[in-house]
Write a protein that holds these residues in place. Structure first.
Motif, short mmCIF file in Angstrom:
data_model
loop_
_atom_site.label_atom_id
_atom_site.label_comp_id
_atom_site.label_asym_id
_atom_site.label_seq_id
_atom_site.Cartn_x
_atom_site.Cartn_y
_atom_site.Cartn_z
N THR A 1 -22.29 27.57 26.77
CA THR A 1 -22.63 28.92 26.32
C THR A 1 -21.63 29.94 26.86
O THR A 1 -21.13 30.79 26.11
N ARG A 2 -21.30 29.83 28.14
CA ARG A 2 -20.33 30.77 28.73
C ARG A 2 -18.96 30.62 28.08
O ARG A 2 -18.29 31.62 27.80
N ARG B 1 -23.10 38.18 32.77
CA ARG B 1 -22.38 39.03 33.72
C ARG B 1 -21.03 38.42 34.07
O ARG B 1 -20.02 39.12 34.17
N THR B 2 -21.01 37.10 34.24
CA THR B 2 -19.77 36.42 34.60
C THR B 2 -18.72 36.60 33.51
O THR B 2 -17.57 36.95 33.79
N GLU C 1 -15.24 38.66 33.93
CA GLU C 1 -13.96 37.95 33.82
C GLU C 1 -13.13 38.45 32.65
O GLU C 1 -11.90 38.52 32.75
N GLU C 2 -13.79 38.82 31.56
CA GLU C 2 -13.07 39.28 30.38
C GLU C 2 -12.93 40.80 30.33
O GLU C 2 -12.33 41.35 29.40
N LYS C 3 -13.52 41.47 31.33
CA LYS C 3 -13.41 42.93 31.45
C LYS C 3 -13.91 43.66 30.20
O LYS C 3 -13.22 44.49 29.61
N VAL C 4 -15.14 43.32 29.82
CA VAL C 4 -15.78 44.00 28.70
C VAL C 4 -17.14 44.53 29.15
O VAL C 4 -17.75 43.98 30.08
#
Length: 231
Positions: A134-135, A176-177, A181-184
């Motif tokens: 999913t992540r 949240r992770t 990590e993707e800065k969105v």
């Protein structure tokens, strides 16, 4: 002074005079490449906002009258506030992050969105799918949206404790992770103010999964808090 030196001096004087004349007339012409970049930027700035919502049944108006879901309400709010944005609801009931990931490239090519809202993951959890998958799917969709030039935001979800406390915590943390990590930007929980109410049962359809129409303005407000700054 020899003849070549004289010719060089005359050329410098002539070139300097031309520069002065051009400056007085309004400046030197911009290089073609710079002109192209400037015109492209201007065209992008004038392009209408186009928001694609990639979601599941919570965004696809499952069990609701058409026009009463939060995505339709978003379209109405944008129009009422004269924000000039088109909303494309690309949500499908029952969709998973794998399904959304496979559908997204065609949607990006067809609609060329300026904004992408990803509301997927709930069905992954209901099926007990691996959280790592999913992540990875969510991250891949975020990256695809950004590469296509869209401003991307994630919509987080929580699940009932019957899936196991550890699975539920890790599932929620996955959004949240990916967002970090993707800065969105992230909407922490789409059903905040609905599923966590003392009278939550009165806000859901008989399946206890899909909210009633009266819950969707609350859901829109949860999304709006994060979306509005991106507009």
């Amino acid at each position: 002074m020899n003849q070549p030196q004289m010719r060089r001096r005359e050329w410098i004087v002539h070139f300097s005079a031309c520069v002065v004349s051009l400056a007085a007339a309004g400046g030197l012409p911009r290089p073609v490449a710079a002109q192209g970049r400037t015109e492209a930027a201007a065209a992008t700035a004038k392009a209408p906002r186009r928001i694609v919502v990639l979601g599941d049944s919570l965004s696809a108006e499952y069990g609701l009258a058409r026009g009463s879901g939060w995505v339709a309400l978003l379209d109405e709010r944008l129009k009422s506030q004269k924000l000039g944005a088109e909303v494309i609801n690309a949500s499908i009931s029952g969709d998973t992050t794998s399904g959304g990931r496979s559908r997204l490239p065609a949607l990006l090519q067809q609609h060329r969105p300026t904004h992408l809202i990803i509301e997927l993951g709930g069905n992954d959890a209901l099926r007990g799918l691996p959280l790592k998958m999913t992540r990875e799917n969510l991250a891949a969709m975020v990256r695809a949206g950004k590469e296509a030039g869209a401003k991307v935001m994630l919509v987080g979800m929580q699940i009932p404790p019957n899936m196991g406390a550890s699975y539920g915590r890790d599932f929620e943390a996955g959004f949240r992770t990916v967002a970090q990590e993707e800065k969105v930007p992230l909407v922490p929980f789409l059903l905040a103010g609905v599923a966590d109410r003392a009278d939550a049962a009165a806000w859901f359809q008989a399946d206890r999964i899909h909210p009633l129409a009266k819950a969707h303005p609350v859901m829109l407000d949860n999304v709006w808090k994060v979306l509005r700054p991106l507009l």
